[in-house]
Design a protein around this motif. Structure first.
Motif, PDB file in Angstrom:
ATOM      1  N   ALA A 139       8.941   2.869   4.881  1.00 49.81           N
ATOM      2  CA  ALA A 139       7.555   2.562   5.211  1.00 49.81           C
ATOM      3  C   ALA A 139       7.418   2.016   6.622  1.00 49.81           C
ATOM      4  N   ALA A 140       8.359   1.195   7.053  1.00 51.65           N
ATOM      5  CA  ALA A 140       8.303   0.624   8.401  1.00 51.65           C
ATOM      6  C   ALA A 140       8.386   1.716   9.456  1.00 51.65           C
ATOM      7  N   VAL A 141       9.317   2.650   9.270  1.00 53.32           N
ATOM      8  CA  VAL A 141       9.484   3.740  10.242  1.00 53.32           C
ATOM      9  C   VAL A 141       8.234   4.609  10.296  1.00 53.32           C
ATOM     10  N   LEU A 142       7.703   4.978   9.138  1.00 47.65           N
ATOM     11  CA  LEU A 142       6.566   5.893   9.113  1.00 47.65           C
ATOM     12  C   LEU A 142       5.256   5.195   9.458  1.00 47.65           C
ATOM     13  N   ASN A 143       5.168   3.888   9.238  1.00 43.40           N
ATOM     14  CA  ASN A 143       4.030   3.141   9.773  1.00 43.40           C
ATOM     15  C   ASN A 143       4.008   3.217  11.292  1.00 43.40           C
ATOM     16  N   ALA A 202       5.061  -2.021  12.214  1.00 43.33           N
ATOM     17  CA  ALA A 202       6.330  -1.634  11.590  1.00 43.33           C
ATOM     18  C   ALA A 202       7.163  -2.864  11.238  1.00 43.33           C
ATOM     19  N   ALA A 203       7.200  -3.839  12.157  1.00 47.69           N
ATOM     20  CA  ALA A 203       7.990  -5.051  11.905  1.00 47.69           C
ATOM     21  C   ALA A 203       7.431  -5.839  10.722  1.00 47.69           C
ATOM     22  N   GLY A 204       6.106  -5.944  10.644  1.00 45.36           N
ATOM     23  CA  GLY A 204       5.493  -6.648   9.520  1.00 45.36           C
ATOM     24  C   GLY A 204       5.777  -5.955   8.199  1.00 45.36           C
ATOM     25  N   THR A 205       5.703  -4.630   8.200  1.00 48.63           N
ATOM     26  CA  THR A 205       6.014  -3.866   6.989  1.00 48.63           C
ATOM     27  C   THR A 205       7.470  -4.068   6.581  1.00 48.63           C
ATOM     28  N   ALA A 206       8.355  -4.116   7.572  1.00 48.99           N
ATOM     29  CA  ALA A 206       9.780  -4.297   7.283  1.00 48.99           C
ATOM     30  C   ALA A 206      10.064  -5.626   6.597  1.00 48.99           C
ATOM     31  N   MET A 207       9.211  -6.629   6.844  1.00 54.60           N
ATOM     32  CA  MET A 207       9.381  -7.921   6.184  1.00 54.60           C
ATOM     33  C   MET A 207       8.922  -7.883   4.722  1.00 54.60           C
ATOM     34  N   ASN A 230       0.816  -1.211   0.000  1.00 58.29           N
ATOM     35  CA  ASN A 230       0.000   0.000   0.000  1.00 58.29           C
ATOM     36  C   ASN A 230       0.851   1.263   0.000  1.00 58.29           C
ATOM     37  N   ALA A 231       1.940   1.220   0.744  1.00 57.88           N
ATOM     38  CA  ALA A 231       2.754   2.416   0.918  1.00 57.88           C
ATOM     39  C   ALA A 231       3.846   2.553  -0.133  1.00 57.88           C
TER      40      ALA A 231
END
Length: 331
Positions: A48-52, A227-232, A28-29
């Motif tokens: 994206a992880a940081v800003l999520n 954030a962790a899920g986005t980082a994956m 999405n991001a």
């Protein structure tokens, strides 16, 4: 298993869903900025992880809607909440496998509604909340996002049509980094709150609190998990959204992200648990249609829309079935 142990299991399931939500919805991001090569996948996912995480700390209006605006939290058992989370998690996993950008939000909300109905029938459901915060946004948000993407692209084209193409490309390559950051922030502000609402629902159910207050530790836990899920990352869906729906340039990528991020952020402030997936997908379609109608790969878009339509009844039935089965086995 005693009730406190069930509460712990529910919290663990909620965190697992939040991780899956971030993983599933990373596209999405960042899909548009990756597809236009403005950012590398690694840089885009890190940003994206940081800003999520940052976005997840900015409010709780959506969490309150999910936690108490769909079903009565005091009428929900830990088993029912856990079954709803399991239903939404499995739906996300299945649609990720097929690369379909379906709505984690609607999967969760439909599962909660189905599990709630299994617990106490229609009396447990908050019909006004379901109508205004689930059903109406399901139909209105894609239409608004499509129109917003189409309009914003045409306005930008009007202002920049006489500019040198090279300068326009350079400008929007830089601006798209800003729009991707804005999209990631808005995604965190809306999506992470949904899991906050579920965990707080479980706490209200267990402790029978008279008010619905989201603890700070729940906010931080869900922000970190998102954030962790986005980082994956979730490359299958990133590829579908960024490359298969329509060919994007930085100019069009900026329009899609800026439009979608703004619409999502407005929804977050008024407590509407919007589907960020529906919004960004529809905005991309609107951006593509602004070039010419045939620029959108409508076959791919049609498969996405079909998955959207199936999400609500599919997850409601799964949530209902899991909850009924779990309570039959527990009795």
């Amino acid at each position: 298993m005693d009730s406190f142990s069930l509460l712990i299991v529910v919290i663990v399931l909620a965190v697992a869903f939040d991780l899956m939500n971030g993983f599933h919805d990373a596209a999405n991001a960042i899909a548009t900025s990756v597809s236009t090569r403005v950012l590398t996948p690694r840089a885009a996912i890190a940003m994206a992880a940081v800003l999520n995480f940052v976005g997840a700390l900015t409010g709780t209006a959506v969490a309150a809607t999910v936690g108490k605006g769909l079903v009565d939290p005091q009428a929900m058992s830990q088993l029912a909440i856990g079954c709803a989370l399991l239903s939404a998690f499995l739906w996300d996993l299945l649609t990720w496998y097929f690369g379909l950008p379906t709505s984690s939000s609607h999967a969760l909300m439909a599962s909660i509604i189905g599990a709630g109905y299994a617990m106490g029938g229609s009396e447990v459901l908050v019909t006004s909340g379901i109508t205004t915060k689930v059903i109406l946004p399901l139909f209105l948000s894609p239409l608004l996002a499509f129109g917003f993407g189409w309009l914003l692209t045409n306005l930008l084209f009007f202002f920049f049509q006489k500019s040198h193409p090279g300068r326009v490309g350079t400008l929007f390559s830089r601006l798209q980094i800003v729009s991707a950051a804005w999209m990631a922030y808005s995604h965190g502000s809306n999506d992470a709150q949904k899991t906050m609402g579920i965990i707080t629902m479980a706490l209200v159910s267990y402790y029978q609190f008279s008010d619905f207050h989201i603890p700070l530790w729940v906010i931080l836990l869900c922000a970190v998990a998102m954030a962790a899920g986005t980082a994956m990352g979730g490359w299958r869906i990133i590829k579908t959204m960024g490359m298969r729906i329509v060919h994007l340039t930085p100019f069009h990528g900026f329009s899609a992200e800026a439009g979608a991020g703004t619409l999502i952020e407005i929804a977050s402030r008024i407590g509407v648990p919007l589907s960020t997936t529906h919004v960004i997908s529809s905005t991309i379609m609107g951006v593509g249609a602004s070039q010419k109608f045939s620029a959108v790969r409508w076959g791919v878009a049609g498969n996405i829309v079909l998955a959207w339509i199936l999400t609500l009844p599919g997850c409601a039935l799964m949530g209902y079935g899991f909850a009924r089965l779990a309570h039959l086995l527990a009795d």
